[in-house]
Design an enzyme around this catalytic site. Sequence first.
Site, PDB file in Angstrom:
ATOM      1  N   GLU A 173      -1.846  -9.680  14.731  1.00 20.80           N
ATOM      2  CA  GLU A 173      -2.971  -9.122  13.987  1.00 20.80           C
ATOM      3  C   GLU A 173      -2.402  -8.052  13.071  1.00 20.80           C
ATOM      4  OE1 GLU A 173      -7.227  -6.730  14.333  1.00 20.80           O
ATOM      5  OE2 GLU A 173      -5.913  -6.816  16.089  1.00 20.80           O
ATOM      6  N   ASP A 227       0.414  -2.185  12.807  1.00 17.83           N
ATOM      7  CA  ASP A 227      -0.180  -1.182  11.917  1.00 17.83           C
ATOM      8  C   ASP A 227       0.758   0.013  11.886  1.00 17.83           C
ATOM      9  OD1 ASP A 227      -2.070   0.588  10.503  1.00 17.83           O
ATOM     10  OD2 ASP A 227      -3.608  -0.821  11.158  1.00 17.83           O
ATOM     11  N   ASP A 266      -6.858  -2.892   3.777  1.00 10.55           N
ATOM     12  CA  ASP A 266      -7.168  -2.147   2.558  1.00 10.55           C
ATOM     13  C   ASP A 266      -7.073  -3.125   1.384  1.00 10.55           C
ATOM     14  OD1 ASP A 266      -7.211  -0.518   0.296  1.00 10.55           O
ATOM     15  OD2 ASP A 266      -5.988   1.046   1.217  1.00 10.55           O
ATOM     16  N   ASP A 279     -14.567  -7.863   3.961  1.00 12.62           N
ATOM     17  CA  ASP A 279     -15.866  -7.710   3.292  1.00 12.62           C
ATOM     18  C   ASP A 279     -15.707  -7.683   1.781  1.00 12.62           C
ATOM     19  OD1 ASP A 279     -14.560  -5.070   3.554  1.00 12.62           O
ATOM     20  OD2 ASP A 279     -16.346  -4.382   2.471  1.00 12.62           O
TER      21      ASP A 279
END
Length: 218
Positions: free
Chosen positions: A46, A71, A120, A156
């Site tokens: 992920e 991350d 982002d 989104d």
Amino acid sequence: MRNKLARFADLKVRQNVLEAGKPLLAEIKGNWNSLFFKNDKPITLELACGRGEYTVGLGRRFPDRNFIGVDIKGARLFFGSREADEEGLQNVGFLRIKISDIDQFFSEDEVDQIWITFPDPRPRDRDEKRRLTHPRFLEMYQRMLKEGGWLHLKTDDRQFFDFTREMLQQFPTKDLEWTHDLYSTHLLDDHFGLQTAYEKRYLEEGRKINYLRCRLLK
């Protein structure tokens, strides 16, 4: 600030997190199964995992697979790491690095699936090369993934999503499916009810969720 420092200190001693300063980091490329998980189960990543909602959620649902959240933001990774530890999820790990350096930590054909969850979008034109689906990133994913490995994207941001679809045209793929409204299609079944914190907020705001999946070929 005090909470962040406490979380960083916690990550330094957690066995399910690899980051700078831990000796195993220098040896891990090509050796995730043997050195980290100590099994031969397939690996799913992920990317831009934040708190690792997919990493932990998928790890909980699929004990026969390994999951790694990637991350750079340790204060967020802390939450997923702690949750996995508390639940005793031995098939879940976290890698604290810049995703632009990811090819330094995974060998060719080492990964079975990649999820990119609400990264982002980098909307400014000058930041195009920093988008996680720019060809320079897709080329790294292509090398890391086994032939026909799945690539998933959830966002989104319509502009970023359409950019990704355009970039994927430069690569050999199969079984490509996509939607601008995930919650109105059968593709929602891919997600097993998992939502990130960002996704929950976006849904409350009435935003549509874009999703695509495809098999990335060599």
